[in-house]
Write a protein that holds these residues in place. Structure first.
Motif, PDB file in Angstrom:
ATOM      1  N   ASP A 191       0.833  -1.205   0.000  1.00 59.98           N
ATOM      2  CA  ASP A 191       0.000   0.000   0.000  1.00 59.98           C
ATOM      3  C   ASP A 191       0.868   1.254   0.000  1.00 59.98           C
ATOM      4  O   ASP A 191       1.906   1.322   0.661  1.00 59.98           O
ATOM      5  N   LYS A 192       0.412   2.248  -0.748  1.00 59.50           N
ATOM      6  CA  LYS A 192       1.106   3.528  -0.781  1.00 59.50           C
ATOM      7  C   LYS A 192       0.514   4.453   0.281  1.00 59.50           C
ATOM      8  O   LYS A 192      -0.714   4.573   0.392  1.00 59.50           O
ATOM      9  N   LEU A 193       1.382   5.084   1.049  1.00 58.08           N
ATOM     10  CA  LEU A 193       0.918   6.031   2.058  1.00 58.08           C
ATOM     11  C   LEU A 193       0.538   7.346   1.383  1.00 58.08           C
ATOM     12  O   LEU A 193       1.041   7.662   0.300  1.00 58.08           O
ATOM     13  N   PRO A 194      -0.345   8.121   2.024  1.00 60.26           N
ATOM     14  CA  PRO A 194      -0.688   9.430   1.474  1.00 60.26           C
ATOM     15  C   PRO A 194       0.551  10.321   1.375  1.00 60.26           C
ATOM     16  O   PRO A 194       1.584  10.031   1.987  1.00 60.26           O
ATOM     17  N   SER A 195       0.439  11.406   0.659  1.00 65.32           N
ATOM     18  CA  SER A 195       1.552  12.343   0.536  1.00 65.32           C
ATOM     19  C   SER A 195       1.860  12.961   1.906  1.00 65.32           C
ATOM     20  O   SER A 195       1.021  12.942   2.818  1.00 65.32           O
ATOM     21  N   ALA A 252       0.229  15.396   6.949  1.00 63.28           N
ATOM     22  CA  ALA A 252       0.384  16.522   7.870  1.00 63.28           C
ATOM     23  C   ALA A 252      -0.984  17.124   8.189  1.00 63.28           C
ATOM     24  O   ALA A 252      -1.272  17.475   9.342  1.00 63.28           O
ATOM     25  N   ASP A 253      -1.837  17.203   7.175  1.00 57.49           N
ATOM     26  CA  ASP A 253      -3.185  17.729   7.376  1.00 57.49           C
ATOM     27  C   ASP A 253      -4.032  16.749   8.189  1.00 57.49           C
ATOM     28  O   ASP A 253      -4.788  17.153   9.080  1.00 57.49           O
ATOM     29  N   GLN A 254      -3.879  15.441   7.889  1.00 58.09           N
ATOM     30  CA  GLN A 254      -4.647  14.411   8.597  1.00 58.09           C
ATOM     31  C   GLN A 254      -4.345  14.407  10.090  1.00 58.09           C
ATOM     32  O   GLN A 254      -5.253  14.334  10.923  1.00 58.09           O
ATOM     33  N   TYR A 255      -3.060  14.481  10.428  1.00 58.00           N
ATOM     34  CA  TYR A 255      -2.657  14.413  11.841  1.00 58.00           C
ATOM     35  C   TYR A 255      -2.521  15.787  12.491  1.00 58.00           C
ATOM     36  O   TYR A 255      -2.245  15.895  13.684  1.00 58.00           O
TER      37      TYR A 255
END
Length: 231
Positions: free
Chosen positions: A29-33, A38-41
């Protein structure tokens, strides 16, 4: 999700590792950018980069330049029981053996080592330096350095003793580096510097300094490992 505790990058790394263990993230699986994470956390991009860097060194993710970060197809040994690869008693016994044998080895090395032995020690140090530059753990080079010291004594029994516990030595060296980087927030460079100090003392035939440098190194390793294993 907001992260607010002291070691932010550790918190993020823990959450990613938890998602892998629970099957939310799967091999490949590829992690988000970085920007999206940074926005998610709700943390800085620098904290995300540090978390990804830590997971990369721990062999949990693979960072493909220009493509992104991917979950490794195979998890590293001990991943399911992080930092519990061998028992506390194993660690205590191994560290006790290493103190007895390796402090004696550096004392002998100061009088017995020849130019070819210094070159072998330097070769191992060069590999460790390369590992630092490549952001790798470098545990194999670490083991080679300690074995080069043992071999320089010319005492085959000492060499055999360390050789017999090579697997556990390498695993604890790897674990020390993981803990050092991941929990203690110290640099792998520090471990390299400790080994370089040992090498220089042996080259100068300074028995007291070589003994002190090796003992100090092993005591620090013991502190890191045994603290993590409930001591």
């Amino acid at each position: 999700m907001s992260i607010s505790r002291r070691k932010i990058y550790e918190e993020i790394a823990d959450l990613i590792m938890k998602d892998v263990k629970e099957g939310i993230l799967n091999p490949g699986d590829k992690l988000p950018s970085i920007a999206k994470m940074a926005d998610q956390y709700q943390v800085s991009s620098a904290s995300i980069r540090e978390a990804l860097n830590t997971l990369s060194v721990m062999d949990v993710i693979e960072v493909k330049h220009g493509q992104g970060s991917y979950i490794k197809a195979r998890m590293p040994l001990g991943f399911e029981h992080a930092f519990e690869i061998i028992t506390r008693k194993d660690i205590e016994n191994l560290l006790e053996l290493r103190r007895i044998i390796e402090v004696g080895c550096v004392e002998l090395a100061c009088s017995q080592a020849e130019e070819v032995d210094f070159e072998k020690m330097q070769d191992a140090l060069d590999k460790m330096r390369t590992a630092v530059m490549n952001n790798e753990l470098g545990e194999q080079a670490d083991y080679e350095f300690h074995m080069a010291i043992a071999k320089s004594t010319g005492n085959q029994m000492l060499i055999d003793l360390l050789g017999n516990v090579s697997e556990k030595m390498i695993e604890t060296m790897k674990e020390t580096r993981r803990i050092w980087l991941y929990e203690e927030k110290k640099s792998i460079q520090k471990i390299f510097d400790d080994h370089q100090a040992i090498h220089e003392a042996i080259m100068h035939r300074d028995v007291a300094e070589a003994r002190s440098a090796m003992l100090g190194h092993l005591e620090e390793v013991a502190s890191v490992l045994l603290t993590r294993h409930g001591g």
